[in-house]
Design an enzyme around this catalytic site. Structure first.
Site, PDB file in Angstrom:
ATOM      1  N   LEU A   1       1.152  -6.906   2.180  1.00  0.00           N
ATOM      2  CA  LEU A   1       0.888  -5.618   2.809  1.00  0.00           C
ATOM      3  C   LEU A   1       0.690  -4.588   1.705  1.00  0.00           C
ATOM      4  CD1 LEU A   1       3.254  -4.861   5.862  1.00  0.00           C
ATOM      5  CD2 LEU A   1       0.759  -4.953   5.846  1.00  0.00           C
ATOM      6  N   ASP A   2      -0.340  -3.764   1.816  1.00  0.00           N
ATOM      7  CA  ASP A   2      -0.595  -2.716   0.827  1.00  0.00           C
ATOM      8  C   ASP A   2       0.581  -1.741   0.764  1.00  0.00           C
ATOM      9  OD1 ASP A   2      -3.125  -3.770   0.380  1.00  0.00           O
ATOM     10  OD2 ASP A   2      -4.067  -2.479   1.879  1.00  0.00           O
ATOM     11  N   PRO A   3       0.779  -1.073  -0.381  1.00  0.00           N
ATOM     12  CA  PRO A   3       1.843  -0.068  -0.475  1.00  0.00           C
ATOM     13  C   PRO A   3       1.742   1.025   0.596  1.00  0.00           C
ATOM     14  CG  PRO A   3       1.035  -0.594  -2.662  1.00  0.00           C
ATOM     15  CD  PRO A   3       0.126  -1.300  -1.689  1.00  0.00           C
TER      16      PRO A   3
ATOM     17  N   ALA B   1       0.671   0.658   3.559  1.00  0.00           N
ATOM     18  CA  ALA B   1       0.846   0.073   4.894  1.00  0.00           C
ATOM     19  C   ALA B   1       2.329  -0.131   5.173  1.00  0.00           C
ATOM     20  CB  ALA B   1       0.119  -1.263   4.981  1.00  0.00           C
TER      21      ALA B   1
END
Length: 307
Positions: free
Chosen positions: A47-49, A51
């Protein structure tokens, strides 16, 4: 010399973490591993930072079942801001293109079908995909011009949920492995004759892990303060929770001994799984192995110790 002892507890199971904003998936795994005092930990799907939401974290023997979660369906809620495309396709990157066009609800709904089913997608340059052994985002941060190949992805459902104002739209997407929501937003904006980027992203489901199963990091820390590393175990799902799509075969203790030694086991009875099927084996309710059925025999591919 004796075998070097591993640091930490031999705890095994799955934690469905509600990843907070601003934290990388690797950082989240590191914090969880420390709170559990676990010997081994990993995650199932970055998961992206920027997100938030469902980040399944595998501890101990559960790390052997990560591929079964990675292959599961995922549901996201995300918000797109129209008028500006960024270098990272989210709010973190510098603008690279702008547009004065703001799409109507009718225009948006008309293009949704173009982004459902099996489609070809070019992943964002800022992604974890490897290019000649290097992560794409590392190359992009170093200023290199990263060009990634389009690849097939599966989008089962894409819905327009809300339009708070003319500049933003909220969507829900159900998709398969390897899908980048940021790329959906980028390409959808271009198809609408404008530009756009993701300003909010939350993962709501990964395989069997849904919103109800998520544990907030603050709650996990509070549990640790009260009951230590062992107290955190109350938040774990069993290792076999990841194997819900597979058939189970129940075996005897002598069979378990053979499997632990890497040997195959003959399956008896009319209910034996079909040839070529991947199944998991248990003995007295304890997970022993995952493997394939060939000519009536169970051949272990992954064997579990104290799962």
């Amino acid at each position: 010399m004796g075998q070097r002892q591993k640091k930490g507890r031999p705890v095994s199971g799955w934690l469905s973490l509600d990843k907070p904003l601003g934290m990388t998936s690797t950082q989240a795994v590191s914090v969880v591993k420390r709170l559990f005092g676990a010997q081994k930990a990993g995650h199932a799907g970055t998961l992206d930072p920027l997100a938030t939401g469902c980040l399944p974290i595998a501890l101990g023997e559960a790390t052997k079942t990560v591929p079964f979660i990675m292959d599961g369906r995922k549901i996201y809620g995300f918000t797109v801001r129209w008028g500006e495309e960024t270098r990272t396709d989210d709010a973190e990157g510098q603008p690279v293109a702008t547009s004065d066009v703001r799409p109507t609800r009718e225009a948006i709904e008309a293009v949704l079908s173009e982004f459902t089913g099996e489609i070809m997608q070019v992943p964002p340059a800022f992604s974890a995909i490897k290019v000649e052994g290097e992560r794409a985002y590392d190359l992009a941060r170093d200023g290199e011009d990263v060009v990634l190949e389009a690849r097939p992805i599966q989008v089962h459902r894409l819905d327009l949920v809300d339009m708070p104002d003319e500049h933003t739209a909220v969507f829900s997407a159900e998709c398969g492995k390897g899908t980048y929501v940021r790329a959906i937003a980028r390409d959808m904006a271009r198809a609408l004759g404008t530009r756009g980027h993701v300003v909010g992203l939350r993962r709501l489901l990964v395989g069997p892990f849904d919103e109800a199963s998520m544990v907030k990091l603050d709650d996990l820390r509070a549990t640790h303060e009260e009951g230590g590393a062992e107290g955190c175990d109350t938040h774990l799902d069993p290792v076999e929770f990841a194997l819900g799509e597979l058939a189970e075969v129940r075996l005897s203790e002598p069979d378990a001994v053979r499997l632990r030694n890497g040997q195959s086991v003959l399956l008896r009875g009319r209910d034996a799984p079909a040839n070529g099927e991947t199944v998991f084996a248990t003995v007295a309710g304890t997970l022993i192995a995952i493997g394939e059925v060939e000519r009536g025999e169970f051949h272990p591919s992954r064997v579990f110790v104290g799962a």
